[in-house]
Design a protein around this motif. Structure first.
Motif, mmCIF file in Angstrom:
data_model
loop_
_atom_site.group_PDB
_atom_site.id
_atom_site.type_symbol
_atom_site.label_atom_id
_atom_site.label_comp_id
_atom_site.label_asym_id
_atom_site.label_seq_id
_atom_site.Cartn_x
_atom_site.Cartn_y
_atom_site.Cartn_z
ATOM 1 N N GLY A 64 0.817 -1.193 0.000
ATOM 2 C CA GLY A 64 0.000 0.000 0.000
ATOM 3 C C GLY A 64 0.854 1.248 0.000
ATOM 4 O O GLY A 64 2.037 1.205 -0.303
ATOM 5 N N GLN A 65 0.233 2.358 0.370
ATOM 6 C CA GLN A 65 0.933 3.634 0.325
ATOM 7 C C GLN A 65 1.138 4.180 1.730
ATOM 8 O O GLN A 65 0.513 3.743 2.691
ATOM 9 C CB GLN A 65 0.154 4.632 -0.527
ATOM 10 C CG GLN A 65 -1.278 4.834 -0.079
ATOM 11 C CD GLN A 65 -2.080 5.681 -1.044
ATOM 12 O OE1 GLN A 65 -3.063 6.297 -0.645
ATOM 13 N NE2 GLN A 65 -1.699 5.721 -2.307
ATOM 14 N N VAL A 66 2.042 5.159 1.824
ATOM 15 C CA VAL A 66 2.282 5.867 3.070
ATOM 16 C C VAL A 66 1.827 7.307 2.862
ATOM 17 O O VAL A 66 2.212 7.950 1.884
ATOM 18 C CB VAL A 66 3.769 5.838 3.470
ATOM 19 C CG1 VAL A 66 3.979 6.606 4.771
ATOM 20 C CG2 VAL A 66 4.255 4.403 3.615
ATOM 21 N N ALA A 84 3.018 9.855 10.031
ATOM 22 C CA ALA A 84 3.046 9.091 8.779
ATOM 23 C C ALA A 84 2.140 7.876 8.962
ATOM 24 O O ALA A 84 2.248 7.168 9.968
ATOM 25 C CB ALA A 84 4.463 8.658 8.435
ATOM 26 N N ILE A 85 1.255 7.644 8.009
ATOM 27 C CA ILE A 85 0.302 6.536 8.114
ATOM 28 C C ILE A 85 0.519 5.563 6.960
ATOM 29 O O ILE A 85 0.374 5.924 5.792
ATOM 30 C CB ILE A 85 -1.149 7.046 8.128
ATOM 31 C CG1 ILE A 85 -1.360 7.987 9.321
ATOM 32 C CG2 ILE A 85 -2.127 5.882 8.177
ATOM 33 C CD1 ILE A 85 -2.761 8.557 9.430
ATOM 34 N N GLU A 123 0.295 3.587 16.820
ATOM 35 C CA GLU A 123 -0.868 2.714 16.962
ATOM 36 C C GLU A 123 -1.263 2.123 15.621
ATOM 37 O O GLU A 123 -0.787 2.559 14.568
ATOM 38 C CB GLU A 123 -2.045 3.495 17.547
ATOM 39 C CG GLU A 123 -2.547 4.637 16.682
ATOM 40 C CD GLU A 123 -3.777 5.314 17.275
ATOM 41 O OE1 GLU A 123 -4.753 4.592 17.583
ATOM 42 O OE2 GLU A 123 -3.760 6.549 17.415
ATOM 43 N N SER A 124 -2.118 1.128 15.677
ATOM 44 C CA SER A 124 -2.673 0.540 14.454
ATOM 45 C C SER A 124 -4.192 0.689 14.490
ATOM 46 O O SER A 124 -4.806 0.648 15.557
ATOM 47 C CB SER A 124 -2.291 -0.939 14.321
ATOM 48 O OG SER A 124 -2.818 -1.686 15.399
ATOM 49 N N ILE A 125 -4.773 0.877 13.326
ATOM 50 C CA ILE A 125 -6.221 1.034 13.195
ATOM 51 C C ILE A 125 -6.706 0.016 12.163
ATOM 52 O O ILE A 125 -6.241 0.017 11.019
ATOM 53 C CB ILE A 125 -6.593 2.458 12.738
ATOM 54 C CG1 ILE A 125 -6.047 3.497 13.731
ATOM 55 C CG2 ILE A 125 -8.102 2.594 12.582
ATOM 56 C CD1 ILE A 125 -6.165 4.926 13.235
ATOM 57 N N PHE A 137 2.809 6.074 12.420
ATOM 58 C CA PHE A 137 4.205 6.224 12.832
ATOM 59 C C PHE A 137 4.542 7.698 13.054
ATOM 60 O O PHE A 137 3.872 8.604 12.536
ATOM 61 C CB PHE A 137 5.150 5.696 11.746
ATOM 62 C CG PHE A 137 5.097 4.216 11.527
ATOM 63 C CD1 PHE A 137 5.902 3.351 12.252
ATOM 64 C CD2 PHE A 137 4.243 3.670 10.575
ATOM 65 C CE1 PHE A 137 5.862 1.990 12.042
ATOM 66 C CE2 PHE A 137 4.197 2.302 10.349
ATOM 67 C CZ PHE A 137 5.016 1.459 11.090
ATOM 68 N N GLU A 138 5.615 7.896 13.781
ATOM 69 C CA GLU A 138 6.256 9.196 13.849
ATOM 70 C C GLU A 138 6.613 9.648 12.436
ATOM 71 O O GLU A 138 6.972 8.833 11.585
ATOM 72 C CB GLU A 138 7.521 9.041 14.699
ATOM 73 C CG GLU A 138 8.484 10.187 14.695
ATOM 74 C CD GLU A 138 9.789 9.834 15.394
ATOM 75 O OE1 GLU A 138 10.534 10.755 15.737
ATOM 76 O OE2 GLU A 138 10.059 8.617 15.592
ATOM 77 N N LEU A 139 6.501 10.940 12.165
ATOM 78 C CA LEU A 139 6.820 11.466 10.832
ATOM 79 C C LEU A 139 8.232 12.031 10.819
ATOM 80 O O LEU A 139 8.545 12.963 11.553
ATOM 81 C CB LEU A 139 5.828 12.558 10.435
ATOM 82 C CG LEU A 139 6.100 13.264 9.101
ATOM 83 C CD1 LEU A 139 5.941 12.283 7.936
ATOM 84 C CD2 LEU A 139 5.186 14.462 8.924
#
Length: 438
Positions: A64-66, A84-85, A123-125, A137-139
């Motif tokens: 996937g993408q970030v 960053a996701i 965290e995770s969603i 994540f931390e960016l």
């Protein structure tokens, strides 16, 4: 001005690349552009996942993408924090052997390490309706060490280059030695933290080392990391993982077991070599040829390297794992002394200046949308399926070692690179910081 994505111009794409956010065409934007060119009105709206608003695409990976994200949790002291996701398609995970187990392992590994030189996991969603998992994540908001090397290489091609703040040497091969010394020391600090928690990264390379505008290096992408027994003196593994050109001789020669931590140290040595020279020590037209060259251990030491640097490179890239320098020995090596060196934040400041102007862009977009009564245009299931198929068809992407590019926008991406240096030079032309570029 040519459009390369919904709401993104060629000029803007070049700017993002220059600022260290590698421009990877957003597949959904590409589909929307195709619709727009067909006459259909397109409205791109910000999406919200959990307590986060999703912004621009930062990169594209195997699953996937970030994307940039913004925390909008009411009452949270970190309200407005940029993150960053990583967006992962469960549909694609199910098609990849051990895909879901690999994801669980990645999360386990990165959660174990808390260190300033390791990217932090928040965290995770899990959204069943969208069949996706979102990792927050931390960016690290600047660019990767690989991007820095590429900028230097492109500057050198124009007869210019980054200047070393200590020696005033204008570099033409790799990045300034002062930069390399500071970044390599941070890398080894981060690796030491990983190994102390029983985590072997197994894919250390310049593109997996992200920088912040504060000059801090962050080890990212624990997709092939492995947990080790902290109470066992042996850290042997039988699992091959990582990028071929950063593998040590024992892996290239087909050893059945090898030390996972010593593989990381070797890869860190190759990364140092790339920073100093501008290219890897071993190459080959195929993986077999590459591994033969690694096994022969025939490479040139950096021409501009002093005795200490060359001794360090030979130590961390020793062909025998048993004789290879440990992390402690590496950090205590004379060449790694950074006490009297400039602050990396100051060295990167000209590159980080324009990025700072964007810090509130996503928040501004969110506030503007809050006052807009129109709803967002959801992606269709057909769009999602098409995009996942594009990823699945890319054999390299499934290993996570190659960024996916859509063929019809690859040409635009290459053309963007030509304008990066001219924009970079014009931004620095009026700067009085002449120790950075000459």
């Amino acid at each position: 001005m040519m459009a390369v994505g919904a709401g993104l111009t060629l000029d803007e794409a070049s700017k993002d690349t220059m600022l260290g956010i590698p421009y990877v065409p957003d597949l959904r934007q590409t589909l929307n552009v195709c619709r727009a060119q067909g006459g259909e009105k397109v409205k791109k709206a910000l999406k919200k996942v959990g307590d986060y608003v999703l912004g621009d695409v930062l990169g594209e990976g195997a699953y996937g993408q970030v994307r940039e994200g913004l925390l909008m949790r009411e009452g949270d002291e970190k309200f407005g924090q940029r993150v960053a996701i990583k967006i992962i398609s469960r549909r694609l995970l199910r098609k990849v052997r051990n895909g879901q187990e690999n994801l669980k392992r990645e999360i386990r590994c990165i959660k174990k390490v808390k260190h300033k030189n390791v990217i932090q996991f928040y965290e995770s969603i899990d959204e069943e309706e969208r069949d996706k998992v979102y990792l927050v994540f931390e960016l690290a908001n600047l660019f990767s060490v690989q991007d820095l090397c590429d900028i230097q290489k492109q500057l050198s091609a124009t007869g210019q280059g980054l200047k070393d703040p200590i020696t005033n040497e204008v570099c033409t091969d790799g990045i300034p030695l002062t930069y390399a010394k500071i970044l390599f020391s941070q890398l080894m600090d981060g690796l030491q933290a990983c190994h102390s928690k029983g985590v072997a990264h197994r894919d250390i390379k310049p593109s997996n080392l992200q920088l912040t505008s504060d000059g801090v290096l962050k080890i990212i992408d624990f997709g092939v990391a492995e947990t080790l027994d902290q109470f066992d003196d042996l850290d042997d593994t039988t699992k091959f993982a990582g990028t071929p050109s950063f593998q040590p001789p024992e892996v290239a020669q087909g050893a059945r077991t090898f030390s996972a931590t010593k593989v990381d140290i070797w890869a860190a040595g190759v990364t140092l070599y790339v920073m100093v020279v501008g290219s890897p020590p071993f190459t080959g037209d195929s993986v077999d040829e590459l591994y033969k060259n690694i096994s022969k251990m025939e490479y040139k030491l950096p021409e501009r390297g002093d005795e200490q640097l060359n001794d360090l490179i030979q130590g961390v890239m020793h062909p025998s794992p048993e004789s290879r320098l440990s992390i402690n020995d590496t950090l205590q090596h004379p060449w790694c002394e950074t006490k009297d060196l400039p602050d990396m934040r100051e060295l990167l400041e000209p590159l980080a200046h324009e990025e700072g102007k964007k810090k509130q862009s996503l928040l501004r977009r969110y506030m503007e949308e809050m006052s807009d009564e129109e709803g967002e245009t959801d992606e269709t299931d057909e769009d999602t399926n098409n995009i996942d198929e594009f990823r699945l068809l890319n054999a390299e992407a499934l290993s996570g070692k190659k960024t996916l590019q859509m063929p019809w926008v690859q040409k635009n991406h290459q053309e963007n690179q030509k304008s990066i240096i001219s924009r970079f030079q014009s931004n620095l032309a009026g700067s009085d910081n002449n120790c950075i570029i000459s």
